[in-house]
Design an enzyme around this catalytic site. Structure first.
Site, PDB file in Angstrom:
ATOM      1  CE  LYS A 181      -3.956  -2.207   2.312  1.00  0.00           C
ATOM      2  NZ  LYS A 181      -4.932  -2.059   3.446  1.00  0.00           N
ATOM      3  CE1 TYR A 194      -9.627  -2.608   0.345  1.00  0.00           C
ATOM      4  CE2 TYR A 194      -8.861  -0.871  -1.122  1.00  0.00           C
ATOM      5  CZ  TYR A 194      -8.602  -1.888  -0.215  1.00  0.00           C
ATOM      6  OH  TYR A 194      -7.301  -2.183   0.121  1.00  0.00           O
ATOM      7  CG  PHE A 210     -13.056   1.666   7.458  1.00  0.00           C
ATOM      8  CD1 PHE A 210     -12.636   1.070   6.281  1.00  0.00           C
ATOM      9  CD2 PHE A 210     -13.772   0.900   8.378  1.00  0.00           C
ATOM     10  CE1 PHE A 210     -12.901  -0.265   6.019  1.00  0.00           C
ATOM     11  CE2 PHE A 210     -14.044  -0.441   8.124  1.00  0.00           C
ATOM     12  CZ  PHE A 210     -13.611  -1.023   6.933  1.00  0.00           C
ATOM     13  NE  ARG A 249      -6.864 -11.985   5.491  1.00  0.00           N
ATOM     14  CZ  ARG A 249      -7.488 -10.806   5.486  1.00  0.00           C
ATOM     15  NH1 ARG A 249      -7.357  -9.969   4.444  1.00  0.00           N
ATOM     16  NH2 ARG A 249      -8.213 -10.419   6.508  1.00  0.00           N
ATOM     17  CB  THR A 255      -7.329  -5.209  10.086  1.00  0.00           C
ATOM     18  OG1 THR A 255      -7.959  -6.334   9.462  1.00  0.00           O
ATOM     19  CG2 THR A 255      -7.580  -3.952   9.292  1.00  0.00           C
ATOM     20  NE  ARG A 301      -2.642  -5.550   7.161  1.00  0.00           N
ATOM     21  CZ  ARG A 301      -3.812  -6.034   6.779  1.00  0.00           C
ATOM     22  NH1 ARG A 301      -4.409  -6.987   7.464  1.00  0.00           N
ATOM     23  NH2 ARG A 301      -4.395  -5.571   5.687  1.00  0.00           N
ATOM     24  CG  ASN A 345      -3.638  -2.085   6.964  1.00  0.00           C
ATOM     25  OD1 ASN A 345      -3.539  -1.718   5.803  1.00  0.00           O
ATOM     26  ND2 ASN A 345      -4.663  -2.791   7.415  1.00  0.00           N
ATOM     27  CG  HIS A 386      -5.387  -6.196  -0.148  1.00  0.00           C
ATOM     28  ND1 HIS A 386      -6.620  -6.097   0.459  1.00  0.00           N
ATOM     29  CD2 HIS A 386      -5.522  -7.122  -1.128  1.00  0.00           C
ATOM     30  CE1 HIS A 386      -7.469  -6.927  -0.142  1.00  0.00           C
ATOM     31  NE2 HIS A 386      -6.831  -7.554  -1.108  1.00  0.00           N
ATOM     32  CD  GLU A 406      -9.176  -8.815  -3.285  1.00  0.00           C
ATOM     33  OE1 GLU A 406      -8.022  -9.280  -3.111  1.00  0.00           O
ATOM     34  OE2 GLU A 406      -9.943  -8.534  -2.346  1.00  0.00           O
TER      35      GLU A 406
HETATM   36  P1  IDP Z   1      -8.108  -6.466   5.854  1.00  0.00           P
HETATM   37  O1  IDP Z   1      -7.266  -5.575   4.973  1.00  0.00           O
HETATM   38  O2  IDP Z   1      -7.351  -6.968   7.039  1.00  0.00           O
HETATM   39  O3  IDP Z   1      -8.799  -7.562   5.079  1.00  0.00           O
HETATM   40  P2  IDP Z   1     -10.668  -5.099   5.929  1.00  0.00           P
HETATM   41  O4  IDP Z   1     -11.616  -5.188   7.065  1.00  0.00           O
HETATM   42  O5  IDP Z   1     -11.011  -5.853   4.679  1.00  0.00           O
HETATM   43  O6  IDP Z   1      -9.242  -5.547   6.483  1.00  0.00           O
HETATM   44  O7  IDP Z   1     -10.484  -3.566   5.601  1.00  0.00           O
HETATM   45  C1  IDP Z   1      -9.831  -3.140   4.412  1.00  0.00           C
HETATM   46  C2  IDP Z   1      -8.883  -2.013   4.764  1.00  0.00           C
HETATM   47  O8  IDP Z   1      -9.627  -0.902   5.242  1.00  0.00           O
HETATM   48  C3  IDP Z   1      -7.896  -2.315   5.885  1.00  0.00           C
HETATM   49  O9  IDP Z   1      -6.772  -3.043   5.480  1.00  0.00           O
HETATM   50  C4  IDP Z   1      -7.528  -0.913   6.359  1.00  0.00           C
HETATM   51  O10 IDP Z   1      -6.625  -0.270   5.463  1.00  0.00           O
HETATM   52  C5  IDP Z   1      -8.886  -0.233   6.255  1.00  0.00           C
HETATM   53  N1  IDP Z   1      -9.629  -0.357   7.523  1.00  0.00           N
HETATM   54  C6  IDP Z   1     -10.274  -1.435   7.999  1.00  0.00           C
HETATM   55  N2  IDP Z   1     -10.869  -1.208   9.168  1.00  0.00           N
HETATM   56  C7  IDP Z   1     -10.600   0.058   9.464  1.00  0.00           C
HETATM   57  C8  IDP Z   1     -10.964   0.894  10.569  1.00  0.00           C
HETATM   58  O11 IDP Z   1     -11.656   0.502  11.510  1.00  0.00           O
HETATM   59  N3  IDP Z   1     -10.500   2.177  10.514  1.00  0.00           N
HETATM   60  C9  IDP Z   1      -9.746   2.626   9.485  1.00  0.00           C
HETATM   61  N4  IDP Z   1      -9.385   1.871   8.418  1.00  0.00           N
HETATM   62  C10 IDP Z   1      -9.802   0.602   8.408  1.00  0.00           C
HETATM   63 MG    MG Z   2     -10.204  -7.407   3.499  1.00  0.00          MG
END
Ligand code: IDP
Ligand code: MG
Length: 133
Positions: free
Chosen positions: A9, A49, A57, A85, A91, A102, A112, A115, A126
């Site tokens: 990212k 997304y 968010f 994963r 996350t 991470r 973070n 992805h 994707e």
């Molecule tokens: P993941 O990347 O671990 O699969 P997801 O829930 O799919 O997590 O969320 C996608 C992305 O959205 C996350 O990697 C992060 O960049 C952002 N994100 C997720 N949850 C939050 C949050 O609670 N606050 C801010 N950004 C978030």
């Molecule tokens: Mg995800």
């Protein structure tokens, strides 16, 4: 399926840690079968997304993911989705296990660094959004 999609990212590209992250990916036995340096357009980010539309968010996420360059990687390994994963970790880096990407590199839950697809179906979807296959 034995493939997954990884994105390095914008926060990681900006901080010059592409090499460190790719090195960890390779050391964990993933083979890079396609790779692209790119900037996500808003329409690609919104499509990518779309499962998060309506979440608190979402706007911040799309703005962040379109804010700078990223690297997209198609990774091959048996059971690639689950193993990747595990390698990226939770996350929120605060809750990510030691040694995960991470835990090592993410700034916070929003920025973070990496992805990874969360299912075979999403990996396929994707990969087709980012690459033409
Ligand atoms: P993941 O990347 O671990 O699969 P997801 O829930 O799919 O997590 O969320 C996608 C992305 O959205 C996350 O990697 C992060 O960049 C952002 N994100 C997720 N949850 C939050 C949050 O609670 N606050 C801010 N950004 C978030
Ligand atoms: Mg995800």
């Amino acid at each position: 399926m034995d493939k997954t999609l990884a994105l390095i990212k914008p926060d990681a590209v900006e901080r010059n840690i592409i090499g460190d992250i790719i090195s960890l990916i390779e050391k964990n036995g993933f083979v890079i079968i396609d790779m692209k340096f790119m900037k996500m357009s808003r329409s690609i980010a919104e499509k990518f997304y779309d499962a998060h539309i309506g979440k608190s968010f979402y706007d911040k996420l799309v703005t962040y993911m379109t804010s700078g360059n990223i690297i997209a990687l198609v990774l091959k390994k048996e059971n690639a989705v689950d193993i990747f994963r595990d390698l990226i970790g939770s996350t929120d880096p605060e809750f990510a296990k030691e040694g995960t990407i991470r835990k090592l590199y993410a700034i916070d839950k929003s920025f973070n660094s990496i992805h990874g697809s969360d299912s075979d179906a999403n990996a396929e979807r994707e990969i087709s959004i980012i690459f033409d296959h």
